[in-house]
Design an enzyme around this catalytic site. Structure first.
Site, PDB file in Angstrom:
ATOM      1  N   GLY A 123      23.696  44.980   1.808  1.00 38.88           N
ATOM      2  CA  GLY A 123      22.599  44.884   0.852  1.00 38.88           C
ATOM      3  C   GLY A 123      22.739  45.953  -0.205  1.00 38.88           C
ATOM      4  O   GLY A 123      23.447  46.946  -0.011  1.00 38.88           O
ATOM      5  N   CYS A 163      28.055  46.747   6.776  1.00 37.78           N
ATOM      6  CA  CYS A 163      27.714  47.631   5.664  1.00 37.78           C
ATOM      7  C   CYS A 163      26.267  48.157   5.798  1.00 37.78           C
ATOM      8  O   CYS A 163      25.979  48.943   6.690  1.00 37.78           O
ATOM      9  CB  CYS A 163      27.947  46.888   4.349  1.00 37.78           C
ATOM     10  SG  CYS A 163      28.031  47.977   2.925  1.00 37.78           S
ATOM     11  N   TYR A 164      25.355  47.703   4.969  1.00 44.03           N
ATOM     12  CA  TYR A 164      23.956  48.145   5.088  1.00 44.03           C
ATOM     13  C   TYR A 164      23.435  47.886   6.503  1.00 44.03           C
ATOM     14  O   TYR A 164      22.700  48.696   7.067  1.00 44.03           O
ATOM     15  CB  TYR A 164      23.101  47.385   4.073  1.00 44.03           C
ATOM     16  CG  TYR A 164      21.652  47.868   3.971  1.00 44.03           C
ATOM     17  CD1 TYR A 164      21.324  48.945   3.170  1.00 44.03           C
ATOM     18  CD2 TYR A 164      20.643  47.219   4.675  1.00 44.03           C
ATOM     19  CE1 TYR A 164      20.002  49.378   3.075  1.00 44.03           C
ATOM     20  CE2 TYR A 164      19.318  47.642   4.585  1.00 44.03           C
ATOM     21  CZ  TYR A 164      19.012  48.729   3.778  1.00 44.03           C
ATOM     22  OH  TYR A 164      17.706  49.145   3.687  1.00 44.03           O
ATOM     23  N   HIS A 216      33.610  44.796   4.601  1.00 49.36           N
ATOM     24  CA  HIS A 216      33.099  43.415   4.558  1.00 49.36           C
ATOM     25  C   HIS A 216      34.109  42.426   5.147  1.00 49.36           C
ATOM     26  O   HIS A 216      35.017  41.992   4.446  1.00 49.36           O
ATOM     27  CB  HIS A 216      32.769  43.026   3.113  1.00 49.36           C
ATOM     28  CG  HIS A 216      31.543  43.725   2.609  1.00 49.36           C
ATOM     29  ND1 HIS A 216      30.285  43.188   2.747  1.00 49.36           N
ATOM     30  CD2 HIS A 216      31.386  44.924   2.014  1.00 49.36           C
ATOM     31  CE1 HIS A 216      29.394  44.043   2.236  1.00 49.36           C
ATOM     32  NE2 HIS A 216      30.041  45.105   1.787  1.00 49.36           N
ATOM     33  N   GLU A 245      33.705  39.425   5.703  1.00 51.66           N
ATOM     34  CA  GLU A 245      33.496  38.066   5.205  1.00 51.66           C
ATOM     35  C   GLU A 245      34.268  37.753   3.924  1.00 51.66           C
ATOM     36  O   GLU A 245      34.444  36.591   3.585  1.00 51.66           O
ATOM     37  CB  GLU A 245      31.987  37.820   4.963  1.00 51.66           C
ATOM     38  CG  GLU A 245      31.341  38.632   3.834  1.00 51.66           C
ATOM     39  CD  GLU A 245      30.887  40.036   4.249  1.00 51.66           C
ATOM     40  OE1 GLU A 245      31.408  40.551   5.265  1.00 51.66           O
ATOM     41  OE2 GLU A 245      30.050  40.622   3.545  1.00 51.66           O
ATOM     42  N   ASP A 294      28.017  15.646  -4.607  1.00 51.29           N
ATOM     43  CA  ASP A 294      26.954  15.609  -3.597  1.00 51.29           C
ATOM     44  C   ASP A 294      26.375  14.204  -3.424  1.00 51.29           C
ATOM     45  O   ASP A 294      26.258  13.715  -2.300  1.00 51.29           O
ATOM     46  CB  ASP A 294      25.835  16.599  -3.943  1.00 51.29           C
ATOM     47  CG  ASP A 294      26.354  18.033  -3.999  1.00 51.29           C
ATOM     48  OD1 ASP A 294      27.435  18.279  -3.438  1.00 51.29           O
ATOM     49  OD2 ASP A 294      25.694  18.891  -4.595  1.00 51.29           O
ATOM     50  N   LYS A 312      28.740  23.692   0.269  1.00 46.36           N
ATOM     51  CA  LYS A 312      29.521  22.800  -0.603  1.00 46.36           C
ATOM     52  C   LYS A 312      30.890  22.458   0.008  1.00 46.36           C
ATOM     53  O   LYS A 312      31.317  21.311  -0.030  1.00 46.36           O
ATOM     54  CB  LYS A 312      29.719  23.478  -1.959  1.00 46.36           C
ATOM     55  CG  LYS A 312      30.266  22.568  -3.031  1.00 46.36           C
ATOM     56  CD  LYS A 312      29.163  21.754  -3.646  1.00 46.36           C
ATOM     57  CE  LYS A 312      29.634  20.849  -4.746  1.00 46.36           C
ATOM     58  NZ  LYS A 312      28.510  20.217  -5.450  1.00 46.36           N
TER      59      LYS A 312
END
Ligand code: XMP
Length: 516
Positions: free
Chosen positions: A57, A84-85, A172, A174, A230, A372
């Site tokens: 964050g 992290c945060y 991170h 991710e 979509d 997506k």
């Protein structure tokens, strides 16, 4: 099979990477949801996750009003990973100290794995290339933790609780740049949390098909097809579930890409045998837009006319009870964030608004728990062409915002042809997927050219191509000069009404991606 039986909860502390955490978890074939950091404790418990990840964050734990740790998660007896945060919060909670800093450590870092760690134990190397993005850092660890990794700038790049399955990483995992990030997160969700790999495309399709069938029963469903990813995937999925009970309405606005109207009919109606009603509304659009050159007013006219046409079709059809929409999970997260004011960045949604409530249709949104990339994968597995499923985004108002000023049928025709040449060549040169969005723009100004001995006084086409991750910021694509030259020559040679082609070298910000 309940494909949401194994699941991870991600608590969002406002990091720009929170959705990436969710995507990595799902890529590990495990379902997950994102809740705001201050979500209701009862909701968190009711979700009943097998593990919890606290995101990063932008705040500092020391700031007044900074997001805090909801202690309820510590009583749930499930593994917790703080990123992290999130790691800083866990440390503060367990008596550690976090040191503020004005300087941000941002970018690559080399992490050394120093201790025994459940998270890193499948890795066959001790030095990890990771991505850091933080200002504050842990100065002293909470007494319950052991340090499991360091860098040259901090002895606490990762930590692990001495007894409980509670972990922290300062970097991170991710983001793509953290080379072992996928593996670290997979290790957490599979081995530490014990999640099973149930969230797989074919299982997702089977489950969604079952859900659609039990929700809809024998009733009829209406869907607006746009030619985009979509709505095409919703159509394919609903068709698999309920066949001819699905009725699609496709409005040809005259502002679509080259041949798009015919292509939609060929793919959806002919090849896939889906019920599609095509409404040829080109003339109505040009008529409604006549004389209007204000971009926002143009958008409004295009959106409202769409609703009117769609509504008429809906009323003319007998016995429709449902309206299907292509809402996807990021839209759900975004509108939840917008409602509570918690989202840090809210992308403005310019899409065509809802339908009047007096239509009294029940809403079905079969993609609303999917990202997506998952929607695309579903599309491929349902038999849609990869080319369609991996198309660049196309704005709701279509060419309407790419014809500067007043819209005319003649301009739309020139633009669609120029755009087609550009896209075709990008594909031929294997550059289409190296750009995030590429298109042509019609400039209603005339410029002098010369062909043979004759002077030509014709229109200008601008080419726009950008590279971006989130479409909030973008860099203009550095396409090869030879390539731009080729596209320029083709457009000028093949379209008599164009005498000049220019390439847009503006990034966003300060420019936007579209020209209007
Ligand atoms: P901008 O021009 O704001 O575009 O940098 C960012 C992204 O949004 C798309 N865009 C739109 N999409 N209706 C849409 O559905 C619109 O009115 C609209 N305007 C911009 C744009 O194509 C890009 O992907």
């Amino acid at each position: 099979m309940d494909i949401k039986q194994s699941k991870i909860l991600i608590l969002d502390y406002g990091s720009q990477y929170t959705q990436l955490i969710a995507r990595r978890v799902r890529e590990a074939d495990v379902y997950c949801e994102i809740y705001a950091w201050d979500a209701d404790s009862e909701d968190i418990k009711a979700f009943d996750p097998n593990g919890i990840i606290l995101s990063g964050g932008p705040e500092s734990v020391h700031m007044a009003g900074a997001p805090t740790l909801n202690k309820v998660i510590l009583d749930m007896n499930v593994p917790i990973l703080g990123v992290c945060y999130g790691m800083q919060l866990l440390n503060v909670h367990f008596g550690g100290e976090v040191e503020g800093s004005d300087e941000k450590e941002f970018g690559y870092a080399e992490v050394n794995v120093t201790g025994e760690s459940d998270l890193f134990k499948t890795l066959d190397h001790k030095q990890l290339d990771v991505w850091m993005s933080h200002g504050d850092k842990v100065k002293s660890l909470g007494s319950v933790f052991n340090a499991t990794a360091n860098t040259t700038s901090t002895p606490f790049a990762a930590c692990q609780h001495k007894e409980l399955p509670i972990y922290g990483v300062q970097f991170h995992p991710e983001v793509e740049h953290t080379k072992d990030g996928r593996e670290i997160l997979a290790q957490f969700v599979h081995k530490v949390c014990g999640c099973e790999k149930l969230w797989k495309t074919d299982n997702i399709i089977d489950t969604h098909v079952d859900n659609i069938r039990s929700l809809v029963g024998e009733e009829k469903v209406l869907l607006g097809l746009s030619g985009g990813v979509d709505s095409s995937v919703v159509a394919a999925l609903m068709h698999k579930a309920i066949g001819k009970q699905l009725v699609c309405v496709f409005v040809d606005t005259g502002l679509l890409r080259h041949n798009e109207g015919d292509d939609v009919m060929t793919v959806m109606a002919e090849k896939m045998d889906i019920n599609v009603i095509r409404v040829n509304a080109q003339e109505r659009y040009y008529e409604a837009l006549k004389g209007e050159s204000d971009p926002e007013k143009k958008r409004k006219i295009i959106g409202e006319l769409f609703i009117r046409i769609f509504e008429k079709e809906a009323r003319d059809l007998d016995g429709i009870q449902w309206l299907a929409q292509g809402t996807i999970y990021p839209d759900v997260i975004e509108s939840a964030g917008a409602k509570t004011g918690k989202a840090h960045v809210i992308k403005s949604h310019h899409n065509v608004g809802g339908l009047p409530e007096d239509l009294e249709l029940k809403l079905i949104e079969p993609l609303k728990d999917l990202f997506k990339d998952e929607v695309r994968q579903l599309g491929v597995n349902l038999g849609l062409a990869a080319e369609l499923v991996h198309r660049h985004p196309f704005p709701g108002p279509g060419l309407g915002v790419r014809i500067l000023g007043e819209i005319k049928a003649e301009y739309a025709d020139i633009l669609a042809r120029a755009d087609h040449i550009f896209i075709q060549e990008l594909r031929n040169h294997d550059l289409y997927h190296k750009t995030s969005q590429a298109f042509a723009v019609f400039l209603p100004v005339k410029s002098v050219g010369v062909v043979g001995d004759a002077r030509r006084y014709e229109y200008v086409i601008a080419l726009r191509a950008v590279e971006t991750i989130d479409f909030m910021t973008a860099r203009w694509a550095h396409l090869p000069y030879e390539f731009i030259d080729l596209v320029s020559r083709r457009i000028i040679n093949e379209i008599a009404q164009v005498s000049r082609v220019v390439y847009d070298v503006s990034s966003k910000p300060p420019a936007t991606i579209e020209w209007e």
